[in-house]
Design a protein around this motif. Structure first.
Motif, PDB file in Angstrom:
ATOM      1  N   PHE A  36     -41.299  19.752  20.348  1.00  0.00           N
ATOM      2  CA  PHE A  36     -40.259  20.624  19.808  1.00  0.00           C
ATOM      3  C   PHE A  36     -40.708  22.086  19.857  1.00  0.00           C
ATOM      4  O   PHE A  36     -39.942  22.967  20.251  1.00  0.00           O
ATOM      5  CB  PHE A  36     -39.938  20.219  18.363  1.00  0.00           C
ATOM      6  N   MET A  37     -41.958  22.335  19.500  1.00  0.00           N
ATOM      7  CA  MET A  37     -42.474  23.698  19.537  1.00  0.00           C
ATOM      8  C   MET A  37     -42.516  24.208  20.973  1.00  0.00           C
ATOM      9  O   MET A  37     -42.213  25.375  21.253  1.00  0.00           O
ATOM     10  CB  MET A  37     -43.874  23.749  18.915  1.00  0.00           C
ATOM     11  N   PHE A  38     -42.857  23.320  21.912  1.00  0.00           N
ATOM     12  CA  PHE A  38     -42.931  23.695  23.326  1.00  0.00           C
ATOM     13  C   PHE A  38     -41.547  24.062  23.864  1.00  0.00           C
ATOM     14  O   PHE A  38     -41.378  25.061  24.559  1.00  0.00           O
ATOM     15  CB  PHE A  38     -43.520  22.526  24.128  1.00  0.00           C
ATOM     16  N   GLU A  39     -40.527  23.265  23.536  1.00  0.00           N
ATOM     17  CA  GLU A  39     -39.203  23.449  24.131  1.00  0.00           C
ATOM     18  C   GLU A  39     -38.295  24.382  23.328  1.00  0.00           C
ATOM     19  O   GLU A  39     -37.501  25.123  23.905  1.00  0.00           O
ATOM     20  CB  GLU A  39     -38.506  22.089  24.276  1.00  0.00           C
ATOM     21  N   VAL A  40     -38.383  24.321  22.002  1.00  0.00           N
ATOM     22  CA  VAL A  40     -37.497  25.108  21.145  1.00  0.00           C
ATOM     23  C   VAL A  40     -38.198  26.354  20.606  1.00  0.00           C
ATOM     24  O   VAL A  40     -37.619  27.437  20.549  1.00  0.00           O
ATOM     25  CB  VAL A  40     -36.939  24.257  19.988  1.00  0.00           C
ATOM     26  N   GLY A  41     -39.432  26.184  20.176  1.00  0.00           N
ATOM     27  CA  GLY A  41     -40.235  27.330  19.748  1.00  0.00           C
ATOM     28  C   GLY A  41     -39.799  27.979  18.460  1.00  0.00           C
ATOM     29  O   GLY A  41     -39.923  29.197  18.286  1.00  0.00           O
ATOM     30  N   LEU A  42     -39.292  27.179  17.509  1.00  0.00           N
ATOM     31  CA  LEU A  42     -38.856  27.716  16.217  1.00  0.00           C
ATOM     32  C   LEU A  42     -39.335  26.823  15.081  1.00  0.00           C
ATOM     33  O   LEU A  42     -39.432  25.598  15.253  1.00  0.00           O
ATOM     34  CB  LEU A  42     -37.327  27.813  16.158  1.00  0.00           C
ATOM     35  N   PRO A  43     -39.621  27.381  13.904  1.00  0.00           N
ATOM     36  CA  PRO A  43     -39.984  26.554  12.738  1.00  0.00           C
ATOM     37  C   PRO A  43     -38.795  25.672  12.336  1.00  0.00           C
ATOM     38  O   PRO A  43     -37.661  26.141  12.264  1.00  0.00           O
ATOM     39  CB  PRO A  43     -40.282  27.580  11.644  1.00  0.00           C
ATOM     40  N   ALA A  44     -39.073  24.395  12.087  1.00  0.00           N
ATOM     41  CA  ALA A  44     -37.991  23.463  11.738  1.00  0.00           C
ATOM     42  C   ALA A  44     -38.547  22.356  10.863  1.00  0.00           C
ATOM     43  O   ALA A  44     -39.751  22.085  10.860  1.00  0.00           O
ATOM     44  CB  ALA A  44     -37.362  22.869  12.996  1.00  0.00           C
ATOM     45  N   LYS A  45     -37.646  21.719  10.109  1.00  0.00           N
ATOM     46  CA  LYS A  45     -38.007  20.534   9.326  1.00  0.00           C
ATOM     47  C   LYS A  45     -36.850  19.551   9.377  1.00  0.00           C
ATOM     48  O   LYS A  45     -35.695  19.924   9.149  1.00  0.00           O
ATOM     49  CB  LYS A  45     -38.321  20.879   7.866  1.00  0.00           C
ATOM     50  N   SER A  46     -37.177  18.293   9.675  1.00  0.00           N
ATOM     51  CA  SER A  46     -36.158  17.246   9.769  1.00  0.00           C
ATOM     52  C   SER A  46     -36.266  16.291   8.590  1.00  0.00           C
ATOM     53  O   SER A  46     -37.268  16.277   7.872  1.00  0.00           O
ATOM     54  CB  SER A  46     -36.334  16.468  11.073  1.00  0.00           C
ATOM     55  N   ASN A  47     -35.205  15.488   8.377  1.00  0.00           N
ATOM     56  CA  ASN A  47     -35.289  14.409   7.401  1.00  0.00           C
ATOM     57  C   ASN A  47     -34.637  13.146   7.950  1.00  0.00           C
ATOM     58  O   ASN A  47     -33.953  13.180   8.989  1.00  0.00           O
ATOM     59  CB  ASN A  47     -34.696  14.818   6.044  1.00  0.00           C
ATOM     60  N   VAL A  48     -34.836  12.030   7.272  1.00  0.00           N
ATOM     61  CA  VAL A  48     -34.365  10.741   7.787  1.00  0.00           C
ATOM     62  C   VAL A  48     -32.856  10.567   7.623  1.00  0.00           C
ATOM     63  O   VAL A  48     -32.296   9.586   8.096  1.00  0.00           O
ATOM     64  CB  VAL A  48     -35.097   9.561   7.111  1.00  0.00           C
ATOM     65  N   SER A  49     -32.200  11.514   6.971  1.00  0.00           N
ATOM     66  CA  SER A  49     -30.739  11.477   6.888  1.00  0.00           C
ATOM     67  C   SER A  49     -30.084  12.024   8.153  1.00  0.00           C
ATOM     68  O   SER A  49     -28.870  11.936   8.312  1.00  0.00           O
ATOM     69  CB  SER A  49     -30.253  12.288   5.689  1.00  0.00           C
ATOM     70  N   PHE A  61     -29.669  25.631  22.228  1.00  0.00           N
ATOM     71  CA  PHE A  61     -29.583  26.907  21.523  1.00  0.00           C
ATOM     72  C   PHE A  61     -30.607  27.900  22.070  1.00  0.00           C
ATOM     73  O   PHE A  61     -30.274  29.048  22.390  1.00  0.00           O
ATOM     74  CB  PHE A  61     -29.800  26.670  20.026  1.00  0.00           C
ATOM     75  N   THR A  62     -31.872  27.470  22.192  1.00  0.00           N
ATOM     76  CA  THR A  62     -32.891  28.402  22.680  1.00  0.00           C
ATOM     77  C   THR A  62     -32.901  28.504  24.208  1.00  0.00           C
ATOM     78  O   THR A  62     -33.533  29.407  24.751  1.00  0.00           O
ATOM     79  CB  THR A  62     -34.293  28.015  22.172  1.00  0.00           C
ATOM     80  N   ASP A  63     -32.218  27.587  24.887  1.00  0.00           N
ATOM     81  CA  ASP A  63     -32.006  27.777  26.328  1.00  0.00           C
ATOM     82  C   ASP A  63     -31.033  28.924  26.576  1.00  0.00           C
ATOM     83  O   ASP A  63     -31.131  29.629  27.586  1.00  0.00           O
ATOM     84  CB  ASP A  63     -31.440  26.496  26.971  1.00  0.00           C
ATOM     85  N   LEU A  64     -30.086  29.101  25.650  1.00  0.00           N
ATOM     86  CA  LEU A  64     -29.061  30.129  25.817  1.00  0.00           C
ATOM     87  C   LEU A  64     -29.474  31.464  25.204  1.00  0.00           C
ATOM     88  O   LEU A  64     -29.257  32.524  25.800  1.00  0.00           O
ATOM     89  CB  LEU A  64     -27.755  29.654  25.171  1.00  0.00           C
ATOM     90  N   PHE A  65     -30.061  31.413  23.998  1.00  0.00           N
ATOM     91  CA  PHE A  65     -30.393  32.637  23.270  1.00  0.00           C
ATOM     92  C   PHE A  65     -31.892  32.927  23.315  1.00  0.00           C
ATOM     93  O   PHE A  65     -32.714  32.001  23.346  1.00  0.00           O
ATOM     94  CB  PHE A  65     -29.943  32.526  21.811  1.00  0.00           C
ATOM     95  N   VAL A  66     -32.232  34.200  23.246  1.00  0.00           N
ATOM     96  CA  VAL A  66     -33.625  34.624  23.367  1.00  0.00           C
ATOM     97  C   VAL A  66     -34.327  34.528  22.003  1.00  0.00           C
ATOM     98  O   VAL A  66     -34.811  35.508  21.457  1.00  0.00           O
ATOM     99  CB  VAL A  66     -33.699  36.061  23.960  1.00  0.00           C
ATOM    100  N   PHE A  67     -34.413  33.274  21.464  1.00  0.00           N
ATOM    101  CA  PHE A  67     -34.983  33.073  20.135  1.00  0.00           C
ATOM    102  C   PHE A  67     -36.240  32.204  20.131  1.00  0.00           C
ATOM    103  O   PHE A  67     -36.832  31.997  19.071  1.00  0.00           O
ATOM    104  CB  PHE A  67     -33.938  32.462  19.193  1.00  0.00           C
ATOM    105  N   HIS A  68     -36.629  31.653  21.283  1.00  0.00           N
ATOM    106  CA  HIS A  68     -37.932  30.983  21.342  1.00  0.00           C
ATOM    107  C   HIS A  68     -38.993  32.014  20.993  1.00  0.00           C
ATOM    108  O   HIS A  68     -38.932  33.159  21.438  1.00  0.00           O
ATOM    109  CB  HIS A  68     -38.150  30.421  22.749  1.00  0.00           C
ATOM    110  N   GLN A  69     -39.975  31.630  20.179  1.00  0.00           N
ATOM    111  CA  GLN A  69     -40.966  32.593  19.706  1.00  0.00           C
ATOM    112  C   GLN A  69     -41.703  33.306  20.830  1.00  0.00           C
ATOM    113  O   GLN A  69     -42.180  34.433  20.658  1.00  0.00           O
ATOM    114  CB  GLN A  69     -41.990  31.887  18.808  1.00  0.00           C
TER     115      GLN A  69
END
Length: 557
Positions: free
Chosen positions: A375-388, A424-432
């Motif tokens: 996820f860090m390699f492809e998206v490059g943003l801080p994130a947190k997931s849950n089982v829901s 999202f990060t493929d389109l916008f320049v938001f990958h770190q």
């Protein structure tokens, strides 16, 4: 597909037309007064030849910039004043003096919004891109719903929501954004930032490490006698033991619930009691991990941590997990993290910036279970997931977002949410690690011109001048566009306004935009030549009064 723009269709409008009666620190801006507002910003809201303001059009103007004036707490005082003039309802129109009094407490913030100086200036264009990604991802039907409890197994797998909140409080939501989902794994983000704020970062990390585990989120494993990081189940239980240990059970839960509500701007947060009971019924592994942690002395070592505190910690953690919220509220929570612990809606300082910085570092390297590296390699943003099936994503100093869809992959992350983030990060320049500058093919929505090139702006400007589209002209004036910029034939907006017979536009360009009254095209014609060509007498008189000349006169000088 449902979308949230806080439209005014449900607003009560009185029938009586009541007439009588560079960014700063953004949390402070909304309540700062100013001497006066630039009336050019209000042009599209004027009624009765500029005497009155259309209240509905004004509120819609704020909404077009991503704000929700009817529910945003920053506009509460303004809305109350407006309703007072309309006898407890929003009047259809207001006198200009009354209007200025009503907006006085929000003058600077409203000026920022209407002049498109918020963090995402072209909000509608940005939202159009988000809608496109949302629709592309909606067709994804892989994955299975989590079955930890009977309630979770019954969730409709087709549920899907995307919500965004910027650090300026601009908001947008799509899909099932009004449906609630349990906090569950996301509680560790709150527990960690709160514990670091209440205690200290050094104190917390006496008990918890800072490393990715490379294993599943509920793995029974420690490193050097401590949980690997605060975002694992082991880390969450340890954090629960550290937070307010001297308070009784009810006070500890009330404290955490109140803080969760503050993170979310005090909206759409509740508690699911039946889920809490179900989680307790299916808590064998949770209790096994709890006993393992106590055996390894991982819980609070303070003398106040009594013998029965293990049971209380387990119960508390289950209750924390059963807190529920909407994706709309979770996006505000993510935006609070993006804003360094300051809620963009309420202005409340919920946690310390240092705690947020460390939490985002943890989310970077271990926020989405054993998929975190990819996820860090492809998206490059801080994130947190849950089982829901929810993921919160943070773009520091810009925005927070929540994507919710219950279908999970093998790593217990939402399939649709992961795919949305990639697009999202493929389109916008938001990958770190995206390179900055115009050489990058990605879009930067923080730029005013993130979709329009200079030539496109010129073309739109010329058409607006010819057809008398004052709304577009005022918008470009607010954006600082050069109204004298010519096309490839040397034709300017003033030339086109004259050709279209638009006297009001001609006056606007000369008096408000201060354009040159004698621009010459490639045929050596000035706007005055065009006025004579089409025999527009009033325009001829006005241009001559302003010093305009024919091209032949200028060329012969």
């Amino acid at each position: 597909m449902a979308s949230e723009s806080n439209t005014l269709s449900a607003v009560s409008i009185t029938e009586s037309k009541g007439k009588g009666g560079s960014h700063r620190r953004r949390s402070e801006v909304s309540n700062v007064g100013a001497g006066a507002i630039d009336e050019s910003l209000l042009h599209e809201f004027l009624e009765d030849e500029g005497v009155d303001i259309s209240t509905a059009k004004f509120l819609q103007g704020l909404q077009k910039n991503g704000l929700r004036p009817l529910t945003d707490p920053r506009f509460k005082d303004m809305i109350n004043k407006i309703k007072k003039i309309g006898n407890d309802s929003i009047p259809e129109v207001m006198m200009m003096d009354d209007f200025k009094k009503c907006i006085s407490s929000n003058m600077v913030f409203i000026t920022q919004a209407l002049s498109q100086n918020l963090i995402i200036p072209k909000w509608n264009q940005f939202c159009d891109k988000i809608k496109s990604i949302y629709e592309d991802v909606k067709t994804e039907c892989h994955g299975n719903v989590a079955s930890l409890t009977p309630q979770m197994a019954k969730v409709n797998p087709e549920k899907y929501a995307v919500s965004i909140c910027t650090v300026d409080g601009q908001r947008f939501s799509l899909g099932d954004y009004k449906d609630y989902f349990p906090l569950q794994d996301l509680n560790r983000v709150l527990l960690y930032t709160l514990a670091c704020t209440e205690k200290s970062v050094d104190y917390v990390h006496q008990y918890i490490g800072k490393e990715p585990s490379g294993s599943e989120g509920d793995a029974l494993a420690l490193k050097n006698g401590k949980p690997h990081n605060p975002l694992l189940l082991t880390g969450g239980l340890t954090l629960a033991s550290l937070l307010k240990p001297k308070l009784c059970f009810s006070e500890r839960f009330e404290y955490f619930l109140n803080k969760t509500q503050q993170f979310c701007g005090n909206e759409n947060v509740g508690f699911n009691n039946s889920l809490a009971l179900a989680l307790k019924d299916h808590s064998n592994r949770l209790y096994a991990i709890g006993h393992y942690l106590r055996e390894n002395d991982c819980f609070n070592k303070d003398s106040s941590f009594k013998a029965d505190s293990l049971e209380q910690t387990m119960e508390l953690f289950i209750h924390y997990s059963a807190i529920q919220m909407t994706s709309d509220a979770a996006a505000v929570m993510a935006a609070t993290l993006a804003f360094g612990g300051l809620c963009p809606l309420s202005g409340e300082k919920v946690v310390y910036p240092e705690a947020v910085r460390n939490c985002l570092s943890m989310m970077n390297c271990c926020g989405v279970n054993d998929h975190s590296g990819e996820f860090m390699f492809e998206v490059g943003l801080p994130a947190k997931s849950n089982v829901s099936g929810a993921i919160i994503v943070v773009i520091p100093n810009v925005l927070g977002m929540c994507i919710w869809s219950p279908r999970l992959d093998r790593s217990m992350n939402s399939v649709r949410a992961i795919k949305f983030c990639k697009k999202f990060t493929d389109l916008f320049v938001f990958h770190q690690f995206d390179p900055t500058g115009r050489g990058n093919n990605k879009l930067d929505p923080r730029r005013r011109d993130f979709q329009e090139t200079k030539d496109q702006q010129s073309l739109i400007l010329l058409f607006a001048a010819f057809h008398g589209n004052m709304t577009t002209l005022y918008r470009y004036l607010k954006e600082g566009i050069n109204f004298g910029y010519p096309d490839y034939d040397g034709r300017t907006a003033l030339h086109l306004a004259v050709c279209g017979g638009q006297l009001d536009v001609v006056k606007f360009l000369i008096e408000k935009c201060h354009v040159d009254v004698n621009p010459i095209d490639r045929w050596e014609n000035t706007p005055l030549d065009d006025a004579y060509k089409y025999n527009f007498g009033q325009i001829i008189f006005y241009l001559q009064k302003k010093g305009s000349q024919k091209g032949a006169q200028i060329m012969n000088v």
